[in-house]
Design a protein around this motif. Structure first.
Motif, PDB file in Angstrom:
ATOM      1  N   GLY A 151     130.219  67.090  47.023  1.00 14.15           N
ATOM      2  CA  GLY A 151     130.611  67.819  45.826  1.00 14.15           C
ATOM      3  C   GLY A 151     130.394  67.055  44.541  1.00 14.15           C
ATOM      4  N   VAL A 152     129.909  65.832  44.637  1.00 12.39           N
ATOM      5  CA  VAL A 152     129.689  65.002  43.454  1.00 12.39           C
ATOM      6  C   VAL A 152     128.303  65.248  42.868  1.00 12.39           C
ATOM      7  CG1 VAL A 152     129.430  62.609  42.673  1.00 12.39           C
ATOM      8  CG2 VAL A 152     131.345  63.242  44.145  1.00 12.39           C
ATOM      9  N   ILE A 153     127.345  65.518  43.753  1.00 14.20           N
ATOM     10  CA  ILE A 153     125.950  65.714  43.349  1.00 14.20           C
ATOM     11  C   ILE A 153     125.510  67.148  43.630  1.00 14.20           C
ATOM     12  CG2 ILE A 153     123.559  65.059  43.843  1.00 14.20           C
ATOM     13  CD1 ILE A 153     124.936  62.832  42.430  1.00 14.20           C
ATOM     14  N   ASP A 154     124.866  67.772  42.656  1.00 13.32           N
ATOM     15  CA  ASP A 154     124.232  69.080  42.850  1.00 13.32           C
ATOM     16  C   ASP A 154     122.793  68.802  43.277  1.00 13.32           C
ATOM     17  OD1 ASP A 154     123.036  71.552  42.761  1.00 13.32           O
ATOM     18  OD2 ASP A 154     123.680  72.052  40.724  1.00 13.32           O
ATOM     19  N   VAL A 155     122.497  68.974  44.572  1.00 10.20           N
ATOM     20  CA  VAL A 155     121.184  68.595  45.090  1.00 10.20           C
ATOM     21  C   VAL A 155     120.079  69.552  44.652  1.00 10.20           C
ATOM     22  CG1 VAL A 155     122.136  67.368  47.071  1.00 10.20           C
ATOM     23  CG2 VAL A 155     121.610  69.819  47.278  1.00 10.20           C
ATOM     24  N   GLU A 156     120.440  70.586  43.894  1.00  8.23           N
ATOM     25  CA  GLU A 156     119.427  71.488  43.341  1.00  8.23           C
ATOM     26  C   GLU A 156     118.944  71.009  41.973  1.00  8.23           C
ATOM     27  OE1 GLU A 156     118.191  73.997  45.099  1.00  8.23           O
ATOM     28  OE2 GLU A 156     119.560  73.452  46.736  1.00  8.23           O
ATOM     29  N   GLN A 157     119.655  70.039  41.404  1.00  2.00           N
ATOM     30  CA  GLN A 157     119.323  69.519  40.084  1.00  2.00           C
ATOM     31  C   GLN A 157     118.734  68.109  40.209  1.00  2.00           C
ATOM     32  OE1 GLN A 157     119.501  71.400  37.286  1.00  2.00           O
ATOM     33  NE2 GLN A 157     120.113  73.048  38.693  1.00  2.00           N
ATOM     34  N   PRO A 158     117.953  67.661  39.204  1.00  2.00           N
ATOM     35  CA  PRO A 158     117.302  66.346  39.291  1.00  2.00           C
ATOM     36  C   PRO A 158     118.273  65.206  39.566  1.00  2.00           C
ATOM     37  CG  PRO A 158     116.407  67.597  37.456  1.00  2.00           C
ATOM     38  CD  PRO A 158     117.587  68.381  37.965  1.00  2.00           C
ATOM     39  N   VAL A 159     117.800  64.270  40.374  1.00  4.74           N
ATOM     40  CA  VAL A 159     118.592  63.087  40.709  1.00  4.74           C
ATOM     41  C   VAL A 159     117.712  61.843  40.520  1.00  4.74           C
ATOM     42  CG1 VAL A 159     119.925  64.357  42.431  1.00  4.74           C
ATOM     43  CG2 VAL A 159     117.912  63.052  43.161  1.00  4.74           C
ATOM     44  N   ALA A 160     118.350  60.702  40.467  1.00  7.28           N
ATOM     45  CA  ALA A 160     117.652  59.423  40.575  1.00  7.28           C
ATOM     46  C   ALA A 160     118.009  58.856  41.937  1.00  7.28           C
ATOM     47  CB  ALA A 160     118.090  58.467  39.469  1.00  7.28           C
ATOM     48  N   LEU A 161     117.001  58.689  42.778  1.00  4.95           N
ATOM     49  CA  LEU A 161     117.213  58.139  44.114  1.00  4.95           C
ATOM     50  C   LEU A 161     116.848  56.659  44.071  1.00  4.95           C
ATOM     51  CD1 LEU A 161     117.920  58.927  47.083  1.00  4.95           C
ATOM     52  CD2 LEU A 161     115.473  59.111  47.474  1.00  4.95           C
TER      53      LEU A 161
END
Length: 287
Positions: A151-161
């Motif tokens: 619930g912390v990250i919206d995996v549909e929106q850009p992330v930095a991996l």
């Protein structure tokens, strides 16, 4: 020698018989989340190969610069895989210096790293915004599901991996082969458009001859640990980025990547030449 209080209450699953790469790395950075077996290994390594400590610190300062840079590019979600022990400025702490709405998921399969990360987040009262998962990068599908469920990250929106100094730790698959490249390839597929992949990796490629020999000997020390390492050449490291678009200046030595993003209070780490940092680094965007 009597066992320390920390060691008497080691988290379940901690191997105190063998040094661990995450805890030894914490020792190199001057942290305290390590055990006697790690300190003995670390002291021996630094006595023989003193370049290791400044190389580790330069790698951590690269992480700091990357986080600042990506925040300025609009990235607000960070997934730090193989995050290790929270020492010398964690990802969320650097992001919080730049913006007030960043979220971070830390991922590690080392119980001490996970336990200390959880304690840090609880002490800072930021568990609503950042979290830590006990998971394995060799299982991208399961890990991605855990990230989504957090619930912390919206995996549909850009992330930095972020894969900082983790891929040179051997990632054995069921048959013993290193599955790091396959795992990263799947992460590239899972990352939404507009995301960034960040990698640092130890290498003996194009380093001074004396340092190359030291790297070979240093690597053999880890062969006897629970976490062997592999120093890949530049082309194999760059292959992790696949067909993503490299951010300027492309892959380079850690001290050379966007030095303008260095923090005001960052320690100065001097090398006779940048290749003495022995860590190849890069950032790429998924178009």
């Amino acid at each position: 020698m009597s066992q320390s209080k920390a060691e008497m209450f080691a988290p379940e699953g901690v191997d105190l018989e063998h040094p661990n790469v995450a805890r030894v790395y914490d020792y190199y950075l001057g942290g305290r989340a390590n055990y006697a077996v790690d300190r003995v290994f670390g002291e021996k390594a630094l006595e023989r190969y003193p370049f290791v400590a400044p190389a580790a610190k330069a790698n951590r300062l690269f992480l700091h610069r990357v986080v600042r840079y990506l925040c300025k590019q609009g990235i607000r979600q960070f997934i730090d895989i193989g995050s290790g022990v929270p020492t010398m400025g964690s990802t969320h702490q650097i992001a919080d210096e730049v913006v007030d709405d960043a979220s971070c998921v830390y991922v590690d399969n080392e119980p001490v790293a996970v336990a200390h990360s959880r304690i840090l987040l609880e002490q800072e009262d930021v568990t609503h915004q950042h979290t830590v998962l006990h998971a394995d990068l060799r299982e991208p599908e399961e890990l991605w599901k855990q990230i989504e469920d957090s619930g912390v990250i919206d995996v549909e929106q850009p992330v930095a991996l972020l894969l900082i100094a983790v891929l040179h730790v051997t990632q054995p698959g069921p048959s013993g082969e290193d599955v790091g490249p396959q795992a990263v390839a799947r992460f590239r597929e899972l990352m939404p458009k507009g995301s960034y992949l960040v990698i640092t990796h130890g290498t003996a490629d194009d380093v001074p001859e004396k340092r190359k020999q030291e790297m070979a000997e240093f690597g053999k020390m880890y062969d006897k640990s629970a976490t062997p390492v592999i120093w890949r050449p530049h082309d194999q490291i760059e292959a992790f980025f696949g067909d993503l678009e490299m951010v300027e200046p492309g892959c380079t030595w850690t001290p050379l990547w966007h030095p303008e993003e260095t923090g005001k209070n960052a320690p100065e780490i001097e090398f006779d030449s940048p290749n003495e940092s022995v860590v190849w680094a890069g950032v790429a965007r998924k178009p």
